[in-house]
Design a protein around this motif. Structure first.
Motif, PDB file in Angstrom:
ATOM      1  N   LEU A   1       0.814  -1.213   0.000  1.00 50.68           N
ATOM      2  CA  LEU A   1       0.000   0.000   0.000  1.00 50.68           C
ATOM      3  C   LEU A   1       0.852   1.270   0.000  1.00 50.68           C
ATOM      4  O   LEU A   1       0.682   2.147  -0.856  1.00 50.68           O
ATOM      5  N   GLY A   2       1.762   1.376   0.961  1.00 52.20           N
ATOM      6  CA  GLY A   2       2.562   2.589   1.063  1.00 52.20           C
ATOM      7  C   GLY A   2       3.394   2.844  -0.176  1.00 52.20           C
ATOM      8  O   GLY A   2       3.461   3.977  -0.675  1.00 52.20           O
ATOM      9  N   SER A   3       4.021   1.809  -0.692  1.00 52.06           N
ATOM     10  CA  SER A   3       4.831   1.941  -1.901  1.00 52.06           C
ATOM     11  C   SER A   3       3.979   2.406  -3.078  1.00 52.06           C
ATOM     12  O   SER A   3       4.361   3.303  -3.840  1.00 52.06           O
ATOM     13  N   TRP A   4       2.804   1.804  -3.245  1.00 56.43           N
ATOM     14  CA  TRP A   4       1.921   2.174  -4.355  1.00 56.43           C
ATOM     15  C   TRP A   4       1.443   3.619  -4.216  1.00 56.43           C
ATOM     16  O   TRP A   4       1.453   4.381  -5.187  1.00 56.43           O
ATOM     17  N   PHE A   5       1.043   4.011  -3.021  1.00 57.21           N
ATOM     18  CA  PHE A   5       0.601   5.385  -2.815  1.00 57.21           C
ATOM     19  C   PHE A   5       1.695   6.378  -3.205  1.00 57.21           C
ATOM     20  O   PHE A   5       1.438   7.380  -3.878  1.00 57.21           O
ATOM     21  N   LEU A   6       2.914   6.106  -2.767  1.00 57.68           N
ATOM     22  CA  LEU A   6       4.019   7.020  -3.047  1.00 57.68           C
ATOM     23  C   LEU A   6       4.335   7.064  -4.540  1.00 57.68           C
ATOM     24  O   LEU A   6       4.484   8.142  -5.130  1.00 57.68           O
ATOM     25  N   MET A   7       4.413   5.903  -5.162  1.00 60.82           N
ATOM     26  CA  MET A   7       4.772   5.858  -6.579  1.00 60.82           C
ATOM     27  C   MET A   7       3.683   6.447  -7.468  1.00 60.82           C
ATOM     28  O   MET A   7       3.961   6.891  -8.584  1.00 60.82           O
ATOM     29  N   GLN A   8       2.439   6.478  -6.978  1.00 59.25           N
ATOM     30  CA  GLN A   8       1.343   7.060  -7.750  1.00 59.25           C
ATOM     31  C   GLN A   8       1.162   8.560  -7.503  1.00 59.25           C
ATOM     32  O   GLN A   8       0.265   9.175  -8.082  1.00 59.25           O
TER      33      GLN A   8
ATOM     34  N   MET B   1       8.105   7.228   7.430  1.00 59.17           N
ATOM     35  CA  MET B   1       8.631   5.964   6.928  1.00 59.17           C
ATOM     36  C   MET B   1       8.027   5.568   5.586  1.00 59.17           C
ATOM     37  O   MET B   1       8.726   5.356   4.599  1.00 59.17           O
ATOM     38  N   SER B   2       6.703   5.478   5.518  1.00 57.03           N
ATOM     39  CA  SER B   2       6.038   4.963   4.331  1.00 57.03           C
ATOM     40  C   SER B   2       6.115   5.918   3.140  1.00 57.03           C
ATOM     41  O   SER B   2       6.460   5.515   2.034  1.00 57.03           O
ATOM     42  N   GLN B   3       5.809   7.195   3.350  1.00 55.88           N
ATOM     43  CA  GLN B   3       5.727   8.139   2.236  1.00 55.88           C
ATOM     44  C   GLN B   3       6.966   9.016   2.078  1.00 55.88           C
ATOM     45  O   GLN B   3       7.020   9.840   1.159  1.00 55.88           O
ATOM     46  N   PHE B   4       7.963   8.850   2.950  1.00 56.11           N
ATOM     47  CA  PHE B   4       9.225   9.592   2.837  1.00 56.11           C
ATOM     48  C   PHE B   4       8.962  11.094   2.698  1.00 56.11           C
ATOM     49  O   PHE B   4       9.703  11.821   2.036  1.00 56.11           O
ATOM     50  N   ALA B   5       7.889  11.558   3.320  1.00 55.13           N
ATOM     51  CA  ALA B   5       7.509  12.961   3.178  1.00 55.13           C
ATOM     52  C   ALA B   5       8.452  13.895   3.910  1.00 55.13           C
ATOM     53  O   ALA B   5       8.479  15.098   3.636  1.00 55.13           O
TER      54      ALA B   5
ATOM     55  N   PRO C   1      13.357   5.906   0.540  1.00 56.44           N
ATOM     56  CA  PRO C   1      11.948   5.574   0.327  1.00 56.44           C
ATOM     57  C   PRO C   1      11.752   4.060   0.279  1.00 56.44           C
ATOM     58  O   PRO C   1      12.549   3.338  -0.332  1.00 56.44           O
ATOM     59  N   TYR C   2      10.695   3.588   0.920  1.00 57.95           N
ATOM     60  CA  TYR C   2      10.372   2.159   0.888  1.00 57.95           C
ATOM     61  C   TYR C   2       9.482   1.887  -0.324  1.00 57.95           C
ATOM     62  O   TYR C   2       8.271   1.777  -0.216  1.00 57.95           O
ATOM     63  N   ILE C   3      10.127   1.796  -1.484  1.00 60.76           N
ATOM     64  CA  ILE C   3       9.430   1.501  -2.730  1.00 60.76           C
ATOM     65  C   ILE C   3      10.107   0.295  -3.370  1.00 60.76           C
ATOM     66  O   ILE C   3      11.263  -0.025  -3.075  1.00 60.76           O
ATOM     67  N   SER C   4       9.378  -0.371  -4.251  1.00 62.28           N
ATOM     68  CA  SER C   4       9.964  -1.519  -4.942  1.00 62.28           C
ATOM     69  C   SER C   4       9.197  -1.767  -6.220  1.00 62.28           C
ATOM     70  O   SER C   4       8.082  -1.261  -6.411  1.00 62.28           O
ATOM     71  N   GLY C   5       9.791  -2.556  -7.086  1.00 62.89           N
ATOM     72  CA  GLY C   5       9.082  -3.069  -8.238  1.00 62.89           C
ATOM     73  C   GLY C   5       8.439  -4.395  -7.898  1.00 62.89           C
ATOM     74  O   GLY C   5       8.428  -4.839  -6.738  1.00 62.89           O
TER      75      GLY C   5
END
Length: 479
Positions: free
Chosen positions: A369-376, A406-410, A419-423
């Motif tokens: 969820l967090g990764s998708w929100f940030l990447m979108q 943590m989640s959105q690296f705001a 940022p906690y993002i991934s493919g």
């Protein structure tokens, strides 16, 4: 006459006011307006209301005088409190310090305006006294979670042998990142508890009063008393703690809970205390692999208490927006209806879980969820509001640092170092979401990952932990 106000997030078996000889009456306020401040999940409303009503009943059974403002009076929180004060001729008010910022200030202003004497007990939702955590954050400019956690271990002696950590390692995180085995694994079910008359009445009331709340109140599943919370804690220690560490980052499309404890909703309102959780886990002894035990203890006395400290120390976090993102969450995130067909399977699956349970475990929150929100490109405040409303264990003190930091690296890297993002590759490795690795690589999740790195390269280029993925992105883009 002196009263104590017990807040909905402080329904301890033994509230400190019970040791105060000056207390004559206990107040509870059920505020309809408070439950409408956000579009809260129905299970969160049921949990708080039923836990409060059970706490009131326990006190009355002990012969303690209790006075309440119930939802049917339609009063706001302070209006309800004022009604209790005036109806029962109270001249003094006590309360336990609230974790969320601003509550204590509002209550003190209320006392001043009503001419009431006031007393504030220390916040007992945590192992670390507030002055101690404030002093630690004030004296540690970097305020890294790992440093905080080691300080906690040394301070408390938990999992310590003298000056040395158990197993001669502070952190067994590297041992706790396994996906579920190919052949599957038996996941013990969480305990099912029968609802009593109080909870059944609350469920019906929530269904009637909050028909638009996400989730179905009839499917409510959580303990609402300290005794039932103890049943859940014991069940976790006996049946899931052993494999908790090994699979704490694993995901499965058909298993919402895996080996997680499911006690955060209970800890965060006082149905369980941190010390009894730690004692129950440590008492399991050699039966529990040290990596699992340490991983769980790190979440309880490390991460959870660090989030509370970061919230207290970093007042700017709530409004932070490092990437200047503006997209607002669409209504279907709240309703669960008309979800777009092209939403990636992991996101769709976890979203459905949130609507069913008001819960998803930490890696699903962060990496799906967090990764998708940030990447979108969603506005982090919009994301924060959604998490606060939809999760049964979510309160401002934990969601501000956890989502914004943590989640959105705001915050740009204060709470988290990247940022906690991934493919799709990471999600496939930890959860086998797609039929093949190739489909994961070619998924919309992976495309969104590369697009995010490309769009925000100027803000990410200085982060050494992203040097490799940024180089891979440039190669893919032919630069």
């Amino acid at each position: 006459m002196k009263a104590v106000l017990i807040l909905a997030t402080q329904v301890f078996e033994h509230h400190p006011a019970l040791d105060d000889p000056d207390i004559d009456v206990v107040f509870f306020v059920e505020s309809d307006a408070a439950f409408r401040r956000h579009r809260y999940h129905a299970h969160k409303i049921v949990l708080l209301l039923s836990a409060m009503r059970h706490a009131a009943a326990r006190l009355e059974d002990r012969g303690i005088r209790v006075e309440r403002i119930t939802l049917d009076r339609g009063l706001g929180f302070l209006a309800g409190l004022r009604a209790l004060v005036q109806e029962h001729d109270v001249d003094g008010l006590a309360w336990m310090s609230a974790t969320d910022r601003g509550v204590d200030v509002r209550l003190q202003r209320f006392c001043d305006s009503e001419g009431l004497r006031s007393r504030v007990y220390p916040d007992e939702l945590f192992l670390t006294p507030a002055p101690d955590v404030d002093e630690w954050f004030g004296s540690h400019a970097g305020a890294r979670m790992e440093d905080f956690y080691r300080w906690q271990r040394r301070r408390t002696g938990i999992l310590m042998h003298g000056a040395q950590p158990a197993g001669k390692r502070w952190n067994f995180d590297a041992d706790n990142r396994e996906p579920l085995p190919k052949g599957g694994v038996d996941v013990p079910p969480h305990p099912e508890l029968a609802h009593d008359d109080i909870t059944r009445t609350v469920i019906a009331e929530v269904a009637e009063r909050f028909p638009d709340a996400p989730g179905d109140p009839a499917q409510f599943w959580l303990p609402v008393t300290p005794s039932d919370a103890q049943v859940w804690l014991t069940d976790f220690v006996q049946h899931r703690l052993e494999l908790f560490g090994r699979y704490e980052d694993a995901m499965a499309a058909d298993e919402p809970f895996l080996f997680h404890s499911l006690i955060s909703p209970l800890l965060n309102i006082g149905l369980l205390r941190v010390d009894e959780v730690v004692e129950a886990a440590v008492a399991a002894g050699d039966r529990i692999p040290l990596a699992s035990l340490e991983g769980f203890i790190r979440q309880v006395i490390g991460w959870r208490e660090y989030m509370r400290g970061a919230y207290r120390a970093m007042s700017h976090l709530r409004e932070a927006n490092h990437f200047a993102l503006t997209r607002q969450l669409e209504p279907w995130w709240y309703s669960g209806r008309d979800v777009p067909d092209d939403l990636p399977l992991p996101v769709r699956t976890v979203l459905a879980r949130v609507h069913r349970w008001g819960y998803a475990h930490h890696i699903e929150r962060l990496m799906v969820l967090g990764s998708w929100f940030l990447m979108q490109g969603y506005d982090p405040r919009s994301v924060y509001d959604w998490f606060l409303a939809l999760f049964v264990d979510a309160y401002e003190w934990v969601m501000v640092p956890n989502v914004q930091g943590m989640s959105q690296f705001a915050d740009g890297g204060v709470v988290a170092t990247k940022p906690y993002i991934s493919g799709g590759a990471y999600l496939q490795r930890m959860g086998s979401w797609w039929p093949t690795a190739r489909e994961a690589k070619e998924s919309e999740f992976t495309s969104a990952y590369w697009d995010f790195l490309d769009q925000h390269e100027d803000l990410l280029a200085g982060n050494h932990r992203l040097a490799v993925p940024l180089a891979q992105m440039r190669k893919l883009r032919g630069r």
